[in-house]
Scaffold this motif. Sequence first.
Motif, PDB file in Angstrom:
ATOM      1  N   THR A 214     102.680  25.021  18.345  1.00 29.49           N
ATOM      2  CA  THR A 214     103.132  26.393  18.541  1.00 29.49           C
ATOM      3  C   THR A 214     101.938  27.347  18.634  1.00 29.49           C
ATOM      4  N   GLU A 215     100.945  27.113  17.769  1.00 29.39           N
ATOM      5  CA  GLU A 215      99.727  27.920  17.843  1.00 29.39           C
ATOM      6  C   GLU A 215      99.092  27.759  19.217  1.00 29.39           C
ATOM      7  N   GLY A 216      99.089  26.518  19.704  1.00 27.44           N
ATOM      8  CA  GLY A 216      98.537  26.236  21.026  1.00 27.44           C
ATOM      9  C   GLY A 216      99.281  27.014  22.096  1.00 27.44           C
ATOM     10  N   CYS A 217     100.623  27.044  21.999  1.00 20.65           N
ATOM     11  CA  CYS A 217     101.439  27.775  22.964  1.00 20.65           C
ATOM     12  C   CYS A 217     101.054  29.248  22.979  1.00 20.65           C
ATOM     13  N   LYS A 218     100.805  29.776  21.775  1.00 23.63           N
ATOM     14  CA  LYS A 218     100.464  31.209  21.690  1.00 23.63           C
ATOM     15  C   LYS A 218      99.134  31.469  22.365  1.00 23.63           C
ATOM     16  N   ALA A 219      98.198  30.526  22.194  1.00 26.93           N
ATOM     17  CA  ALA A 219      96.899  30.688  22.846  1.00 26.93           C
ATOM     18  C   ALA A 219      97.065  30.654  24.361  1.00 26.93           C
ATOM     19  N   VAL A 220      97.930  29.762  24.827  1.00 24.00           N
ATOM     20  CA  VAL A 220      98.191  29.683  26.263  1.00 24.00           C
ATOM     21  C   VAL A 220      98.813  30.997  26.733  1.00 24.00           C
ATOM     22  N   ALA A 221      99.746  31.518  25.918  1.00 29.27           N
ATOM     23  CA  ALA A 221     100.414  32.772  26.281  1.00 29.27           C
ATOM     24  C   ALA A 221      99.409  33.906  26.445  1.00 29.27           C
ATOM     25  N   ASN A 222      98.448  33.980  25.526  1.00 32.31           N
ATOM     26  CA  ASN A 222      97.419  35.018  25.619  1.00 32.31           C
ATOM     27  C   ASN A 222      96.660  34.891  26.916  1.00 32.31           C
ATOM     28  N   TYR A 223      96.314  33.642  27.251  1.00 26.15           N
ATOM     29  CA  TYR A 223      95.544  33.430  28.467  1.00 26.15           C
ATOM     30  C   TYR A 223      96.372  33.818  29.686  1.00 26.15           C
ATOM     31  N   ILE A 224      97.640  33.415  29.716  1.00 19.37           N
ATOM     32  CA  ILE A 224      98.502  33.721  30.852  1.00 19.37           C
ATOM     33  C   ILE A 224      98.652  35.227  31.018  1.00 19.37           C
ATOM     34  N   HIS A 225      98.752  35.909  29.890  1.00 17.88           N
ATOM     35  CA  HIS A 225      98.828  37.371  29.933  1.00 17.88           C
ATOM     36  C   HIS A 225      97.614  37.973  30.601  1.00 17.88           C
ATOM     37  N   GLU A 226      96.453  37.483  30.193  1.00 17.77           N
ATOM     38  CA  GLU A 226      95.206  37.975  30.773  1.00 17.77           C
ATOM     39  C   GLU A 226      95.210  37.754  32.278  1.00 17.77           C
ATOM     40  N   VAL A 227      95.606  36.539  32.678  1.00 15.83           N
ATOM     41  CA  VAL A 227      95.574  36.205  34.098  1.00 15.83           C
ATOM     42  C   VAL A 227      96.514  37.125  34.870  1.00 15.83           C
ATOM     43  N   LEU A 228      97.693  37.321  34.311  1.00 18.45           N
ATOM     44  CA  LEU A 228      98.664  38.167  35.006  1.00 18.45           C
ATOM     45  C   LEU A 228      98.163  39.597  35.098  1.00 18.45           C
ATOM     46  N   LEU A 229      97.555  40.056  34.006  1.00 22.22           N
ATOM     47  CA  LEU A 229      97.051  41.426  33.984  1.00 22.22           C
ATOM     48  C   LEU A 229      95.965  41.597  35.032  1.00 22.22           C
ATOM     49  N   GLU A 230      95.085  40.616  35.077  1.00 25.73           N
ATOM     50  CA  GLU A 230      93.999  40.636  36.046  1.00 25.73           C
ATOM     51  C   GLU A 230      94.565  40.650  37.471  1.00 25.73           C
ATOM     52  N   ASN A 231      95.597  39.812  37.681  1.00 24.67           N
ATOM     53  CA  ASN A 231      96.236  39.701  38.983  1.00 24.67           C
ATOM     54  C   ASN A 231      96.860  41.039  39.382  1.00 24.67           C
ATOM     55  N   THR A 232      97.511  41.691  38.434  1.00 28.69           N
ATOM     56  CA  THR A 232      98.149  42.975  38.707  1.00 28.69           C
ATOM     57  C   THR A 232      97.110  44.026  39.071  1.00 28.69           C
ATOM     58  N   LYS A 233      95.991  43.966  38.311  1.00 23.95           N
ATOM     59  CA  LYS A 233      94.911  44.915  38.600  1.00 23.95           C
ATOM     60  C   LYS A 233      94.399  44.722  40.019  1.00 23.95           C
ATOM     61  N   GLN A 234      94.263  43.471  40.419  1.00 30.25           N
ATOM     62  CA  GLN A 234      93.814  43.144  41.768  1.00 30.25           C
ATOM     63  C   GLN A 234      94.780  43.720  42.803  1.00 30.25           C
ATOM     64  N   LEU A 235      96.075  43.515  42.506  1.00 28.96           N
ATOM     65  CA  LEU A 235      97.082  44.009  43.446  1.00 28.96           C
ATOM     66  C   LEU A 235      96.990  45.528  43.579  1.00 28.96           C
ATOM     67  N   GLU A 236      96.846  46.202  42.447  1.00 21.35           N
ATOM     68  CA  GLU A 236      96.715  47.664  42.431  1.00 21.35           C
ATOM     69  C   GLU A 236      95.532  48.089  43.286  1.00 21.35           C
ATOM     70  N   TYR A 237      94.433  47.366  43.070  1.00 19.82           N
ATOM     71  CA  TYR A 237      93.190  47.694  43.751  1.00 19.82           C
ATOM     72  C   TYR A 237      93.360  47.548  45.249  1.00 19.82           C
ATOM     73  N   ARG A 238      94.052  46.440  45.645  1.00 18.66           N
ATOM     74  CA  ARG A 238      94.231  46.202  47.074  1.00 18.66           C
ATOM     75  C   ARG A 238      95.118  47.267  47.700  1.00 18.66           C
ATOM     76  N   ARG A 239      96.082  47.717  46.917  1.00 23.08           N
ATOM     77  CA  ARG A 239      96.945  48.771  47.450  1.00 23.08           C
ATOM     78  C   ARG A 239      96.240  50.116  47.476  1.00 23.08           C
ATOM     79  N   GLY A 240      95.112  50.188  46.803  1.00 23.30           N
ATOM     80  CA  GLY A 240      94.342  51.404  46.787  1.00 23.30           C
ATOM     81  C   GLY A 240      94.900  52.438  45.837  1.00 23.30           C
ATOM     82  N   LEU A 241      95.550  51.966  44.800  1.00 22.33           N
ATOM     83  CA  LEU A 241      96.107  52.928  43.842  1.00 22.33           C
ATOM     84  C   LEU A 241      95.024  53.416  42.872  1.00 22.33           C
TER      85      LEU A 241
END
Lengths: 241, 949
Positions: A214-241
């Motif tokens: 379960t601890e491992g799952c939480k660590a994975v969750a943190n990483y996935i969050h980071e990746v998604l956040l980074e991805n969203t930022k990229q999308l924002e940037y591409r849209r020029g927001l």
Amino acid sequence: MEYVNPEGIREDGRRPLEMRHLHAEIGTVARADGSAVFEMGNTKVIAAVYGPREVQNRSQQLNDQALVRCEYSMPNFSTGDRMRKPKGDRRSTEISLVIRQTMEACILTHLMPRSQIDIFVQVLSADGGTRSACINAATLALADAGIPMRDLVTSCSAGYLNSTPLLDLSYFEDSAGGPDVTVGILPKLDKVTLLQMDARLPIDIFENVVQLATEGCKAVANYIHEVLLENTKQLEYRRGL
Amino acid sequence: MLQNKSFVRKTRQGRVVKVVREHYLRDDIYCGASFCKVCVTSAAKLTPSDSAILVVDTNVVLNQAIPIPTHPRFTLGHIDLLENPGIDGVVLLSVVLDEVKNKNLAVYNRIRALCSNALRKFFVFSNEHHKETYVKAMAGESPNDRNDRAIRVAAQWYQNHLGSTTRVVLITNDRENKRKAIEEGIAAETVDSYVKSLGQPALLDLLVHPPSEDASMMEVEDLRPSKKKVIYTEHKPMSEITSGLHRGIYHQGKLRVNRYNPFEAYVGSESIGDEIIVYGRGNMNRAFDGDIVAVELLPQDQWHTEKSMTIADEDDDEEEDVHLAPGSADDAPRVTNLVPGSGRGVSSVSSRPSGHVVGIIKRNWHSYCGSLEPMPLPAGNGGVAHALFVSKDRRIPKVRIKTRQLGNLLDKRIVVAVDSWDCLSRYPSGHYVRTIGDIGDRDTESEVVLIDNDIDTRPFSAQVLSCLPPLPWSVSSEDLANPIRQDLRHLTVFSVDPPGCKDIDDALHCTALPGGNFEVGVHIADVTNFVHPGTPLDDEATQRGTSVYLVERRIDMLPKPLTEDICSLRADIERLAFSVIWEMTPEAEIISTRYTKSVIKSSAALSYVEAQARMDDSRMTDQVTKDLRNMNKLAKIMRQRRIDRGALTLASAEVKFQIDTETHDPLDIGMYQIREANQMVEEFMLAANISVAEKILNHFPPCSLLRRHPSPTKEMLEPLLRTTAALGLSLDLSSSKALADSLDRAVGDDPYFNKLIRILATRCMSQAVYFCSGDLSPPEFYHYGLAAPLYTHFTSPIRRYADVIVHRLLAASLGIYKLPNIFQDRPQLTSIADNLNYRHRNAQMASRASVELHTIIYFRKRPTDTEGRIVKMRSNGFIVFVPKYGIEGPVYLTLRGEKGGGEWVVDEQQQKVRKIDGSVSYSVLQTVRIHMEVVEPQPNRPKLQLTLL
């Protein structure tokens, strides 16, 4: 066999409570609505999501919720020995089912009645923990496709060898024949959606191992969050927001 | 940091697979020096007091690894040197440990034990996972060269890391590696030069000598020209052996040397399903007892002649010693006739295949106890001398060693390790390991007995002792209130044991019930209440397996407070017990059986003699005595029923010493007398064991620990049959019942005759063994000697670990505790059972060796005339068994040296030896008067000699 040496180091140099290196990429399949590649060490899985879309086979259509389908495959090149496996063998049918049920539990299917969501998961390279990697990749792909979910499901495995609980077993450790507990959780809701083990463990040790996974799952969750956040930022940037 | 390790591997099916594994490099691996300013020093073991930090190469650690001719890395090692406390401050690299593990697991375990020993400064540095010391194999670099480089890189790192104030020395025996290291600016030395620089001569003896040097040394030493020739045939290369095994030309098996004739060995081969006999050292071709060897069969016409030739060929003087009468087939001498060309026609022996060793697949070399062959001191004392080492174990050939302290060692018992055996050399060469003490000294000889039997005599470690409950311990109110524990303090419980017994693990009670029935209880010390699974105490007990009883001392399985106090069911003290309680009819039929944990208070701790006296004394009418009489009545019925079922009444010649309390010298010696009281206690213990065996097997069919006694085979009983046939008796071997009946009928003209036949029969039986019930099928569970379908050990948990396991199983079957994890792991349970068998056997051998030792001490001052019985015929004499002292040994009719003088003729059929003119003859089981005396044919080699009066 000595899977953890007296210095507390595993065969591949990790300590018992350490995970393998994680890496994820989003949007790797252009045609799909959502896609991701997820790596846990040498295990590499690609997932593609299509939908929600019209149900292909009308007879399967559900009037109150979306139909979730999942296809898991493990090509011959993913393992060291290129043994030809028949398609639709027991193991892949089982894993398809596991992934479908796990994802179904977190997708808000009632928002998309009379539609179908297809999840395709393919193992590019297998080195233990494919089940967990598939679930993590599917989560990312679903998020990429913008499908409404209760929470991100994340998964991780843990085992018990040489009287030590070990996080995230590699293929070498997995083939030792000890217990291998795969856990999937909804980290924000703190709920378990998947728990699998096909060996015997005394109950108190089992609790420890599940706790570790379960601890491992939480660590994975943190990483996935980071990746998604980074991805969203990229999308924002591409849209020029 | 991530590295991928990839290599190609062949699978069992013959496919070639590429394996890729991750390899993580870390920055949190510390150097292990307590004075390091950079690293975390919590686990540090190296201190500045060490003169230098030694980084050792694999060839320094590895002992007698398979020599790889193409590369000098794995030649000879110095594990004995490293184990000496004179060497400390050693860094072991993980690359070295991995190599050692792959080559020799025994050495690996020894080195690991050194690393975990808190008193020794051995530190393991995981260089393979350290960011700065990881070395990637370069293209075209062999794995050996890569590992060499890794060792040098790690040594370099240590030097840079710890700075110039600390001396880091790379110890290697590989010249190339040393040269490269010095080129790279690392201080490097060979083991020899390093040890010499320490200036401790005792350490120098521990060095292993390379074989080449040894061969040349021999030629100088031995001037006899015959020595220069090749004595043994070369071993076949491994590839040839493997293909030979495939094609069925060679047969693989473990070589076992006859305990009584070191020139004869057996190889149990699965491929031909029979034992192959190997006669003579030439045919054994440098194989040691326990080695896994490849054997080639000799042509059938040589099966017989080969034997006579080789025995005549050997010039070593080996003769049979007086020894304790063997207790079972496993330690009895094999049926063979040592006599060359004796008039045997077609016998069963000659039809057995014989062969010769062509190669050794796995060596079983370890260290051996013994002493140096007496030799004059060389003129210049202090120089290097060559000496021959004679092992106490007759199965081991003499070993050639080099020593610088010959004068000190000549009259000492020493331990020697074997290093190599060249085909040019008659004897293997080895090196000195340590001194035990003076030859003939009782303590030294006892120590030798213990070492020979691999018995751990070390005091219990602090971790083990910390598992004990605080002393003084007594039954607490919690124990009494515990619902699983029944309060049986109101019962009249008593124990019957040998006199002076301190570890009382069983007690009994017997109450008459109103209906005329009896309630009989067996109460066993509740050891598992104190020894919990998985604790250091439990691990230690698993390892020891059993307590060992020598004549003058006892080596406990559990620490003394548990053995003698907390668990011991002493008189008038409340103790915890595990009880088996039956309700029995006056005819000793069991009506019901009940198992419970309990609290008891023993009212008397009797000895067998006391118990017997109480039963016999009609004036005594107290409760204990009445109970004793009732129990005795029941026991007699049970015993009779058991005998009717076919249980064998076997006999062994156990002897008992009276030991002087001050000097521990034996004062008197005599047969162990068995009384009714012994048999009574034994009967109830057997019943308890059988009841428990049924219960646990019922609950845990796949993982119970039981004890079985295999039926003897025809071959094993053959010597008995031959003897009885000569006496005109016939034995029926069809079942244990038939055998028991025919043993009963075998009554001769004197009272001891029947017992003697029983002793001979006992000797033909194999030993009972522990096993895991999942490994065998139920018909194989049978206990032949007791004629019981199921049997286990439950009644002595203080001194046997098997009983501890059975206690846990029983507790789990009652739902008191849950079953510990190991019971789910059958291979592990099997390995525990194997270890118990091994320890049990060793303990027995040690007890016997101790008795033998004390017999010699006893007779040293008392030459005695006594009566003996002839048990076996030889061409030049016979083996005499002395019932009074339980020993047996050879009596020679012709003097040694005039072997085969032809004056005496052996009649195999009649088991008789006759003088040629027919004036005197001796036959088997005849009574003879003999004289027993300790003689010293060689200084420091006392032995007991029997001569005919």
